[in-house]
Enzyme design. Sequence first.
Site, PDB file in Angstrom:
ATOM      1  N   LYS A 148     -10.777 -39.824   7.465  1.00 26.77           N
ATOM      2  CA  LYS A 148     -10.941 -38.434   7.886  1.00 26.77           C
ATOM      3  C   LYS A 148     -12.345 -38.085   8.337  1.00 26.77           C
ATOM      4  CE  LYS A 148      -6.844 -36.870   7.643  1.00 26.77           C
ATOM      5  NZ  LYS A 148      -6.221 -36.234   8.781  1.00 26.77           N
TER       6      LYS A 148
HETATM    7  C1  LIG Z   1      -5.627 -40.956   1.921  1.00 31.54           C
HETATM    8  C2  LIG Z   1      -4.946 -40.503   3.174  1.00 31.54           C
HETATM    9  N1  LIG Z   1      -3.927 -41.203   3.638  1.00 31.54           N
HETATM   10  C3  LIG Z   1      -3.271 -40.849   4.746  1.00 31.54           C
HETATM   11  C4  LIG Z   1      -3.610 -39.720   5.439  1.00 31.54           C
HETATM   12  C5  LIG Z   1      -2.815 -39.331   6.652  1.00 31.54           C
HETATM   13  O1  LIG Z   1      -3.561 -39.352   7.811  1.00 31.54           O
HETATM   14  P1  LIG Z   1      -3.233 -38.374   8.997  1.00 31.54           P
HETATM   15  O2  LIG Z   1      -3.511 -36.979   8.509  1.00 31.54           O
HETATM   16  O3  LIG Z   1      -4.167 -38.756  10.087  1.00 31.54           O
HETATM   17  O4  LIG Z   1      -1.819 -38.520   9.390  1.00 31.54           O
HETATM   18  C6  LIG Z   1      -4.661 -38.960   4.972  1.00 31.54           C
HETATM   19  C7  LIG Z   1      -5.016 -37.714   5.621  1.00 31.54           C
HETATM   20  O5  LIG Z   1      -5.676 -36.865   5.056  1.00 31.54           O
HETATM   21  C8  LIG Z   1      -5.365 -39.354   3.821  1.00 31.54           C
HETATM   22  O6  LIG Z   1      -6.371 -38.633   3.324  1.00 31.54           O
END
Ligand SMILES: Cc1ncc(COP(=O)(O)O)c(C=O)c1O
Length: 471
Positions: A44
């Site tokens: 992020k």
């Molecule tokens: C630990 C974690 N995994 C997966 C995701 C999912 O990513 P995305 O929001 O880009 O789909 C996030 C998003 O905040 C995350 O913090």
Amino acid sequence: MDVHESLLELIGNTPLVRLRTPGAGRTAPVYAKLEYLSAGGSVKDRPGLRMIEEAERSGALRPGGTVVEATSGNTGAGLAMVAAAKGYRTVVVLPDKSSAEKIATLRAYGAEVVVRPGGLPLEDPEHIVNLARRIAEQTPGGWFAQQYDNPANPDAHYRTTGPEIWRQTEGRVTHLVSCVGTGGTISGTGRFLKEASDGAVRVIGADPASSVYSGGDGRPYFVEAAGRFRHPETIDDSWPVSFHREVVDELLPIADRDALLTIRRLAREEGLLVGGSSGTAVTAALRVAAELGPEQLVVVMLPDSGRQYLSKYFNDDWMLRNGFLDGDAAHPLVGDAVPAELRERPLPYLHHRSTVGQALDALRARAAAGADPVLPAGPAPVAPGRQPTALELLGAASLEQLAAALAQGKAAPTDPIADHLTAPLPRFGTGERADAALAELTAAGCDTAVVVHDGHGVGLVGAAELKALLG
Ligand SMILES: Cc1ncc(COP(=O)(O)O)c(C=O)c1O
């Protein structure tokens, strides 16, 4: 000199490392993209930087302004880090199921943290997204980052994550596996890789088993930050604008238990300490790779580090309590009271929208059957008869307490039971030792507990049954 003028130059450009687990070269190699090595420790950082830069460019965020976001944690940390480096204030609203480590990280970056109950319908004014929007509107110089609907979120991955993977694999990547939260990662990275490969790269979403993205009913799950929860009372469940569904070829549902056991193995067998959603993604990636040959190449996104979850996924007591570990079979276990064949039966529980009168009927029926007249309670299920997860059992009701409330005029038979619930019943995982559970139940002054397997309530167990198990 090999130096950097700003921390912001250290966002992204994360390495790909081959996972050893698939083994023996029979299947396709799987390379993990280690996003925890980015400056702020997660995938992020990328959208955090890009969203702020775009807001600066458009004039939505000005010097002295305040960045506001609703997030389960990592986006907040990415934004708070970039905001700190650029001199903005940050306010983050997050759900109470977020790990203590994530909340502490945000505070360490100087962000103001507002914790609100998770699991509310989207229409509820107290839902974290609605609250964050209000805070941004009411704060002079406030700007709501809105990662779910902000095109700069997928764009960050289109511009950085995708090109990095293409360059690092010299264009040999054939499959991308990623979790879907806001959808930013999979949409931006996937779109770039499809364009670069003339559509050859397959994009696979890894999804917590009950998430609505892969067709689940949206009940809560234990892997944080991935998938999409749907409260039974949410009316309009529009998916995020950041999620470009057309980029994704396939979505694989992955059980929490498989995801969490996978990250514990990755830490012990490969020295890779990563978070729960990495477990969801790696489990899916290994399944995908098992069907492929050595000429193909799978890249899996590992969004963050396991250090944020030491008190949960890497804590044996937490894992046992939520029914994710089998326990030591040398001792009588709580699960012995609810044998595997009985775990498919619906857990007896009260819908929190039912009335006191209905609850009394159910509790009297239990008493007549010789059972302890208490029941756990939670939101009405989306799909009739499905097992509530342990996360949904928000309270309990007992015949004694309800009868007393009626006699004292404190409750009426037509009241919603939600207004008269007591604290949730104790819960024990199937792998916990029966003797320790009995001692804890007795100390809590309770006769009945919920038995949890794989994160779901699968039965009720009484002190008498635990005693019988112990002989
Ligand atoms: C630990 C974690 N995994 C997966 C995701 C999912 O990513 P995305 O929001 O880009 O789909 C996030 C998003 O905040 C995350 O913090």
